[in-house]
Enzyme design. Structure first.
Site, mmCIF file in Angstrom:
data_model
loop_
_atom_site.group_PDB
_atom_site.id
_atom_site.type_symbol
_atom_site.label_atom_id
_atom_site.label_comp_id
_atom_site.label_asym_id
_atom_site.label_seq_id
_atom_site.Cartn_x
_atom_site.Cartn_y
_atom_site.Cartn_z
ATOM 1 N N GLN A 177 8.414 9.832 4.436
ATOM 2 C CA GLN A 177 7.484 10.021 5.539
ATOM 3 C C GLN A 177 7.483 8.795 6.435
ATOM 4 O O GLN A 177 7.518 7.687 5.897
ATOM 5 C CB GLN A 177 6.059 10.256 5.030
ATOM 6 C CG GLN A 177 5.132 10.822 6.108
ATOM 7 C CD GLN A 177 3.704 11.062 5.599
ATOM 8 O OE1 GLN A 177 3.320 10.580 4.544
ATOM 9 N NE2 GLN A 177 2.922 11.798 6.357
ATOM 10 N N PRO A 302 5.585 -0.021 0.424
ATOM 11 C CA PRO A 302 4.855 -0.378 1.647
ATOM 12 C C PRO A 302 3.546 0.375 1.879
ATOM 13 O O PRO A 302 2.831 0.068 2.818
ATOM 14 C CB PRO A 302 5.861 -0.072 2.755
ATOM 15 C CG PRO A 302 6.784 0.958 2.185
ATOM 16 C CD PRO A 302 6.835 0.691 0.703
ATOM 17 N N PHE A 303 3.244 1.349 1.032
ATOM 18 C CA PHE A 303 1.985 2.090 1.191
ATOM 19 C C PHE A 303 1.132 1.979 -0.061
ATOM 20 O O PHE A 303 1.579 1.441 -1.085
ATOM 21 C CB PHE A 303 2.265 3.563 1.510
ATOM 22 C CG PHE A 303 2.899 3.729 2.856
ATOM 23 C CD1 PHE A 303 2.119 3.738 4.008
ATOM 24 C CD2 PHE A 303 4.274 3.820 2.989
ATOM 25 C CE1 PHE A 303 2.701 3.845 5.262
ATOM 26 C CE2 PHE A 303 4.863 3.929 4.243
ATOM 27 C CZ PHE A 303 4.079 3.944 5.386
ATOM 28 N N GLY A 305 -0.286 4.840 -1.377
ATOM 29 C CA GLY A 305 0.155 6.007 -2.129
ATOM 30 C C GLY A 305 0.926 6.935 -1.224
ATOM 31 O O GLY A 305 0.799 6.875 0.000
ATOM 32 N N GLU A 307 2.078 11.114 -1.232
ATOM 33 C CA GLU A 307 1.798 12.381 -1.902
ATOM 34 C C GLU A 307 3.027 13.215 -2.235
ATOM 35 O O GLU A 307 3.026 14.427 -2.007
ATOM 36 C CB GLU A 307 0.837 13.189 -1.012
ATOM 37 C CG GLU A 307 1.398 13.646 0.348
ATOM 38 C CD GLU A 307 1.251 12.671 1.496
ATOM 39 O OE1 GLU A 307 1.191 11.454 1.252
ATOM 40 O OE2 GLU A 307 1.194 13.131 2.656
ATOM 41 N N HIS A 335 -3.854 15.831 -1.030
ATOM 42 C CA HIS A 335 -2.732 16.291 -0.207
ATOM 43 C C HIS A 335 -2.063 17.536 -0.798
ATOM 44 O O HIS A 335 -1.318 18.224 -0.100
ATOM 45 C CB HIS A 335 -1.676 15.189 -0.050
ATOM 46 C CG HIS A 335 -1.936 14.223 1.070
ATOM 47 N ND1 HIS A 335 -2.081 14.632 2.381
ATOM 48 C CD2 HIS A 335 -2.042 12.868 1.081
ATOM 49 C CE1 HIS A 335 -2.264 13.556 3.147
ATOM 50 N NE2 HIS A 335 -2.261 12.478 2.385
ATOM 51 N N GLU A 354 -3.932 13.992 7.357
ATOM 52 C CA GLU A 354 -4.677 12.849 6.819
ATOM 53 C C GLU A 354 -6.192 12.955 6.963
ATOM 54 O O GLU A 354 -6.928 12.487 6.102
ATOM 55 C CB GLU A 354 -4.162 11.534 7.425
ATOM 56 C CG GLU A 354 -2.688 11.243 7.103
ATOM 57 C CD GLU A 354 -2.389 11.110 5.601
ATOM 58 O OE1 GLU A 354 -3.325 10.914 4.801
ATOM 59 O OE2 GLU A 354 -1.191 11.213 5.252
ATOM 60 N N ASP A 409 6.114 5.298 12.786
ATOM 61 C CA ASP A 409 5.684 4.104 12.057
ATOM 62 C C ASP A 409 4.915 3.136 12.940
ATOM 63 O O ASP A 409 4.136 2.325 12.458
ATOM 64 C CB ASP A 409 6.899 3.353 11.477
ATOM 65 C CG ASP A 409 7.537 4.115 10.341
ATOM 66 O OD1 ASP A 409 6.834 4.924 9.696
ATOM 67 O OD2 ASP A 409 8.740 3.906 10.094
HETATM 68 N N1 BES Z 1 0.875 10.104 3.475
HETATM 69 C C1 BES Z 1 0.221 8.853 3.438
HETATM 70 C C2 BES Z 1 1.149 7.672 3.550
HETATM 71 C C3 BES Z 1 2.008 7.659 4.804
HETATM 72 C C4 BES Z 1 1.498 8.042 6.022
HETATM 73 C C5 BES Z 1 3.323 7.234 4.732
HETATM 74 C C6 BES Z 1 2.302 8.030 7.160
HETATM 75 C C7 BES Z 1 4.134 7.217 5.862
HETATM 76 C C8 BES Z 1 3.627 7.621 7.095
HETATM 77 C C9 BES Z 1 -0.624 8.690 2.176
HETATM 78 O O1 BES Z 1 -1.235 9.858 1.769
HETATM 79 C C10 BES Z 1 -1.738 7.752 2.524
HETATM 80 O O2 BES Z 1 -2.507 8.070 3.383
HETATM 81 N N2 BES Z 1 -1.824 6.622 1.820
HETATM 82 C C11 BES Z 1 -2.873 5.665 2.015
HETATM 83 C C12 BES Z 1 -3.853 5.844 0.890
HETATM 84 C C13 BES Z 1 -5.265 5.782 1.230
HETATM 85 C C14 BES Z 1 -5.758 6.364 2.479
HETATM 86 C C15 BES Z 1 -6.140 6.077 0.053
HETATM 87 C C16 BES Z 1 -2.267 4.276 1.979
HETATM 88 O O3 BES Z 1 -1.066 4.180 1.681
HETATM 89 O O4 BES Z 1 -2.943 3.319 2.227
HETATM 90 ZN ZN ZN Z 2 -2.721 10.535 3.027
#
Ligand code: BES
Ligand code: ZN
Length: 626
Positions: A177, A302-303, A305, A307, A335, A354, A409
């Site tokens: 993603q 880098p994140f 989490g 899904e 998710h 989101e 990004d």
């Molecule tokens: N899907 C996202 C991570 C993401 C978004 C990766 C856009 C690449 C592009 C994931 O579900 C997310 O929102 N992670 C958050 C967690 C949080 C809100 C609890 C994060 O990584 O901080």
């Molecule tokens: Zn998310």
């Protein structure tokens, strides 16, 4: 009251020059260095502005991957066989997304045989990669692309043993993603297209391969690992990880994979996972993906989490030791309804993924950890948004954003998350849960395994909620949320008694009426600490920081989120004791949310900037290509 956290419990140069290469053409040696950037050639062949795919004419419906993982060459090598459904009976071309892929040959299936197919690769666009066009005059229903990824693939991170906990084995993981799947699979890289997939993956002995599919913890990997994902998913949910990984069950359908040295801590931290699945099912219907496992990655992830279906990828920084940050699991699990089941059809509608997920996360958290905890999280999210949008251009404060020509990004912000969740909370409050809960469950049921846009949501909202309850929520109000900047007037600010108490103590502390040692900090949960620190002026006095440190040892906290908030103040105030732990934080952790703002804070002064550059040089080899 006991603290909450205890209760919570390439292509060659020649090929890049838009050459048309048939499989009979002589082989050309791969370029040693990445090809130079071409001038921006915006995707225009299909309906998604961030994908070249002509999925309005032909769609990928299934993928068969056969890949070998080479840590020596830092590449995935093999083939991707794609099943095609032709929509336009006059079309004779399949257009795929690729980025930095080294394409060997392309074949099309004619009867039972594979025949060469002509293809061309356009110049590389810095944001979107290279458009790959495959000529299919007879509208073949299967094509096979032999290829390998390049070491600089933006969607893969290759780690040396020294960058792992065990320090014995290398590690590799993907992050597809938003538009990075194209750097490791030639595919229609748009969330508008869903496909099933299977995979056969070989890796060096001793290493386990996991994918966003039917992982089998009992598999030894002899002869390679085999996977099948029978539910159709968009490309951004393609995922792979390889490493020295151990498994622990967390219940009958949940479990966790982590490096052996972290498996115990991970299993303890995530022991509420099964209760979270039950809570979500109670609210929004059956969990439709079979198993729900977690994979704890090395800290360079880098994140927080990701899904990936059936296997959430998570940062180890979520393991605080007291379950205080496990709302992240609730988020990634959520998710499974919002995002993976009902998917945004383009990154313009990211808030549908989101915002809905952040709302559902909070509902799960409420069931598992209580209303008080859920309210604290709401206040933190709303306060965070109010702070954050001060620095966001008006156009990007809207839920529905312009994405044309932009790299997803670079447009990432809290708006789709926190403002999106706030809209749903506002609707919940207006209509009451007895009406809103079935409404939301119906959204997931009626759009399951579909990719949808904001218009679909607006139509569903009108027919299922607004029209049946006239006068309760106006179109003007809705427009303010979707298409206008700022926080709409209809937003009700959530309240938390515990955070209000923190506000009171902070005010006394700042006025000099309460010593740091007289703060209730020893009882505060992570959320109360984050609220306390978030409400302090950017640069508190050195005396204040010293007093807080003396009372609560914040510089040495093992909680990465608290450390981040504390270091930010420390940098702004020039508080020397944080120097070494800050460097360690920046060198070990790659999670953007916990790193980027610290560099930004450092860069505000000339000495800080020099320090930032010094640390970055050390940290850089460990950072993810993102
Ligand atoms: N899907 C996202 C991570 C993401 C978004 C990766 C856009 C690449 C592009 C994931 O579900 C997310 O929102 N992670 C958050 C967690 C949080 C809100 C609890 C994060 O990584 O901080
Ligand atoms: Zn998310």
């Amino acid at each position: 009251m006991r603290p909450i956290h205890l209760l919570l419990v390439p292509c060659t140069l020649l090929m890049l020059a838009a050459c048309s290469k048939s499989p009979e053409a002589p082989a050309v040696a791969p370029a040693a260095t990445p090809a130079p950037e071409a001038s921006t050639t915006m995707p225009s062949s299909g309906p998604d502005p961030q994908s070249y795919a002509n999925y309005d004419k032909v769609r990928v419906s299934d993928a068969v991957l056969d890949l070998d993982v080479s840590f020596e060459r830092r590449e995935l090598a093999g083939s991707a066989e794609l099943a095609l459904e032709w929509i336009d009976s006059a079309a004779t071309e399949l257009i795929l997304d690729t980025r930095d892929l080294e394409i060997g040959k392309v074949e099309r299936k004619v009867g039972e045989n594979w025949q060469p197919a002509k293809f061309s690769l356009a110049p590389r666009d810095a944001k979107f990669g290279s458009k790959m066009s495959i000529e299919l005059p007879d509208r073949a229903t299967r094509v096979r692309i032999s290829y390998h990824s390049r070491p600089e693939a933006t969607g893969l991170q290759w780690l040396e043993p020294a960058q792992t906990l065990g320090r014995d084995h290398p590690f590799m993981f993907s992050q597809s993603q938003a538009i990075h799947a194209r750097s490791w699979v030639p595919i229609q890289d748009t969330p508008a297209v869903r496909f099933t997939y299977s995979a056969h993956v070989t890796a060096p002995p001793g290493l386990r391969v996991l994918m966003s599919a039917d992982n089998d913890a009992a598999s030894t990997g002899e002869g390679g690992y085999n996977f099948r994902m029978p539910q159709a998913i968009p490309s951004y949910l393609l995922a792979i990880a390889v490493g020295d990984l151990e498994f622990r069950p967390l219940g009958t359908r949940a479990g966790v994979y982590a490096e052996p040295g972290r498996i115990e801590a991970a299993a303890n931290e995530f022991s509420d996972t099964e209760s979270m699945i039950k809570a979500a099912e109670e609210l929004y219907g059956e969990y439709r993906w079979g198993r729900y496992d977690l994979l704890v990655l090395p800290p360079s992830f880098p994140f927080g989490g990701m899904e990936n279906p059936r296997i959430t990828f998570a940062t180890p920084t979520v393991i605080a030791g007291d379950k205080s940050l496990t709302a992240l699991v609730a988020h990634e699990l959520a998710h499974s309804w919002s995002g993976n089941l009902v998917t945004n059809s383009g990154w313009k509608h990211f808030w549908l993924n989101e915002g809905f997920t952040s709302y559902v996360e909070n509902r799960i958290v409420e069931v598992v950890y209580g209303a008080e905890f859920a309210q604290m999280e709401q206040v933190l999210s709303q306060d965070g948004l109010i702070e954050e949008i001060k620095d966001i251009p008006a156009a990007d404060q809207r839920l529905v954003v312009d994405v044309i020509g932009r790299d997803p990004d670079e447009t990432f912000s809290g708006v789709p998350y926190n403002k999106g969740a706030w809209l749903l909370l506002t609707l919940e409050q207006r209509f009451g849960r007895e009406v809103f809960d079935p409404f939301l469950r119906g959204w997931f049921d009626q759009h399951a395994f579909k990719s949808v846009g904001t218009d679909d949501f607006v139509a569903y909202l009108k027919s299922e909620l607004l029209d049946n309850n006239p006068g309760k929520f106006s179109e003007t109000e809705l427009d303010a949320w979707l298409n206008q900047p700022g926080i709409p007037d209809s937003a009700v600010h959530s309240k938390s008694a515990r955070l209000a108490a923190v506000d009171a103590q902070r005010a006394e502390f700042q006025d000099g009426k309460r010593a740091a040692s007289a703060l209730d900090g020893k009882q505060w949960s992570t959320q109360e600490w984050l609220h306390f620190l978030g409400g302090l002026p950017d640069a508190p006095s050195i005396a204040q920081l010293e007093a807080l440190d003396a009372a609560f040892d914040l510089t040495a906290t093992g909680n990465a989120e608290i450390a981040f908030a504390w270091f930010k103040h420390g940098i702004a105030s020039g508080y020397a004791p944080i120097k070494a732990p800050l460097e360690k934080h920046l060198v070990t952790i790659g999670r953007r949310k916990l790193v980027v703002a610290l560099y930004e804070e450092l860069a505000k002064t000339p000495e800080g900037k020099a320090e930032a550059i010094r640390i970055f040089r050390i940290a850089e080899p460990g950072y993810h290509p993102l």
